[in-house]
Design an enzyme around this catalytic site. Structure first.
Site, PDB file in Angstrom:
ATOM      1  N   CYS A  37      21.444  16.585  64.472  1.00  0.00           N
ATOM      2  CA  CYS A  37      22.536  17.406  63.947  1.00  0.00           C
ATOM      3  C   CYS A  37      23.725  17.365  64.893  1.00  0.00           C
ATOM      4  CB  CYS A  37      22.075  18.846  63.738  1.00  0.00           C
ATOM      5  SG  CYS A  37      23.359  19.897  62.992  1.00  0.00           S
ATOM      6  N   CYS A  83      25.581  20.690  65.083  1.00  0.00           N
ATOM      7  CA  CYS A  83      24.861  21.698  65.873  1.00  0.00           C
ATOM      8  C   CYS A  83      24.985  21.433  67.367  1.00  0.00           C
ATOM      9  CB  CYS A  83      23.384  21.708  65.505  1.00  0.00           C
ATOM     10  SG  CYS A  83      23.018  21.860  63.746  1.00  0.00           S
ATOM     11  N   ASP A  84      24.843  20.178  67.772  1.00  0.00           N
ATOM     12  CA  ASP A  84      24.661  19.860  69.186  1.00  0.00           C
ATOM     13  C   ASP A  84      25.769  19.033  69.819  1.00  0.00           C
ATOM     14  OD1 ASP A  84      22.164  21.111  68.977  1.00  0.00           O
ATOM     15  OD2 ASP A  84      21.191  19.244  68.362  1.00  0.00           O
TER      16      ASP A  84
END
Length: 321
Positions: free
Chosen positions: A143, A146-147
């Protein structure tokens, strides 16, 4: 065991639904699963490190810590959390029937529920190349949104694997933080839409590597530092120095238990009525990544969990249950 509200799944969608249902005195039961789909209770967030985009945590929060807090909040309001996996459901009769892992079909008495909230999520597809497990969440992620902004990736060369719209979107997103982004594509063309493909290949911070596959993740034992890559046309093997690898090869919705009962789309996601959590079966609701193939974020999952709980409460009230 019978309950008015059964919640299957323990990610942000499931626990938000539990908090809302519990505060409405519906005494929900949440089946958090035991390594369901190979992921610990708490869902995909338990496999991430720093979460920086969930409101209320200005200094970021570990994914597992965030899910621990959600679980504690669910319990605080009276949710009955069952650490077992639901492997079979019968949504054709009422009350709905749910079988726990290890039960022997009709030979065992199932749990029953007046309403069911499906919050089983989706599992990111992985390639499981050599070294992947060692560097998962230590340079390898599924992701980018996300990261990708994490300190270990900033101003570093990064790689994305995939050739569709998701890969193009994630690679473009990563250019905000990376020094350069390499997109590894197995074929000699992208599957992405023309507009996304053109945007990707014209970006000066992106290099698309055609007919290329990653075969091994390398590092110092703590963080990823390079990938061993192979050109599947020429057979040439080389080393690509990168500090991050992001899979963008799709997700698998965890819907095996409801196939043939709930309406699913062509890729297996539960279909819900627009702007609601309602499925094709009255009293059954879906929330989180199991019905969301577009956003797949913790905050959107939590929001849909709230919707599902409110929809379930409304259904119970209207049917005087």
């Amino acid at each position: 065991m019978h309950t008015k509200v059964a919640i299957i799944g323990s990610g942000p969608a499931g626990h938000t639904a539990a908090v809302y249902a519990a505060r409405a005195n519906l005494e929900p039961v949440l089946y958090e699963g035991f390594m369901a789909g190979g992921v610990a209770a708490g869902g995909q967030l338990t496999t991430t490190t720093d979460v920086e985009n969930y409101p209320g945590f200005p200094e970021s929060v570990m994914g597992s810590d965030l899910m621990d807090k959600m679980r504690q909040q669910s319990e605080r309001f009276g949710t009955n959390i069952v650490t077992e996996t639901i492997t079979r459901v019968d949504l054709q009769s009422r009350p709905f029937k749910l079988w726990r892992e290890g039960s022997d079909g009709d030979a065992d008495t199932p749990d029953t529920a007046d309403t069911v909230i499906m919050a089983t999520g989706a599992t990111a597809k992985r390639l499981f190349i050599a070294g992947e497990d060692k560097y998962w969440q230590a340079g390898i992620s599924a992701c980018a949104v996300c990261d990708g902004a994490a300190p270990i990736f900033r101003n570093k060369p990064l790689a994305v694997i995939g050739g569709g719209d998701s890969a193009a979107e994630e690679a473009t997103f990563l250019t905000k933080y990376a020094s350069h982004v390499y997109v590894l594509v197995r074929r000699d063309q992208l599957r992405a839409s023309s507009i996304m493909a053109n945007r990707l290949v014209s970006n000066p911070k992106v290099t698309v590597m055609w007919n290329t596959e990653a075969t091994q993740a390398n590092g110092d034992g703590k963080l990823l530092s390079s990938l061993t890559i192979k050109n599947n046309k020429s057979g040439e093997v080389s080393d690509l120095p990168v500090s991050g690898l992001f899979y963008a090869i799709g997700h698998t919705p965890n819907t095996d238990t409801v196939k043939g009962q709930l309406n699913l789309d062509e890729t297996g996601y539960i279909q819900t009525q627009p702007d609601t959590s309602l499925t094709n079966i009255e009293g059954v609701f879906a929330a989180g990544d199991v019905q969301d193939k577009r956003y797949r974020q913790a905050i959107t999952a939590a929001g849909s969990g709230c919707m599902a709980a409110l929809d379930a409460e409304k259904y119970l009230t209207e049917h005087d249950i």
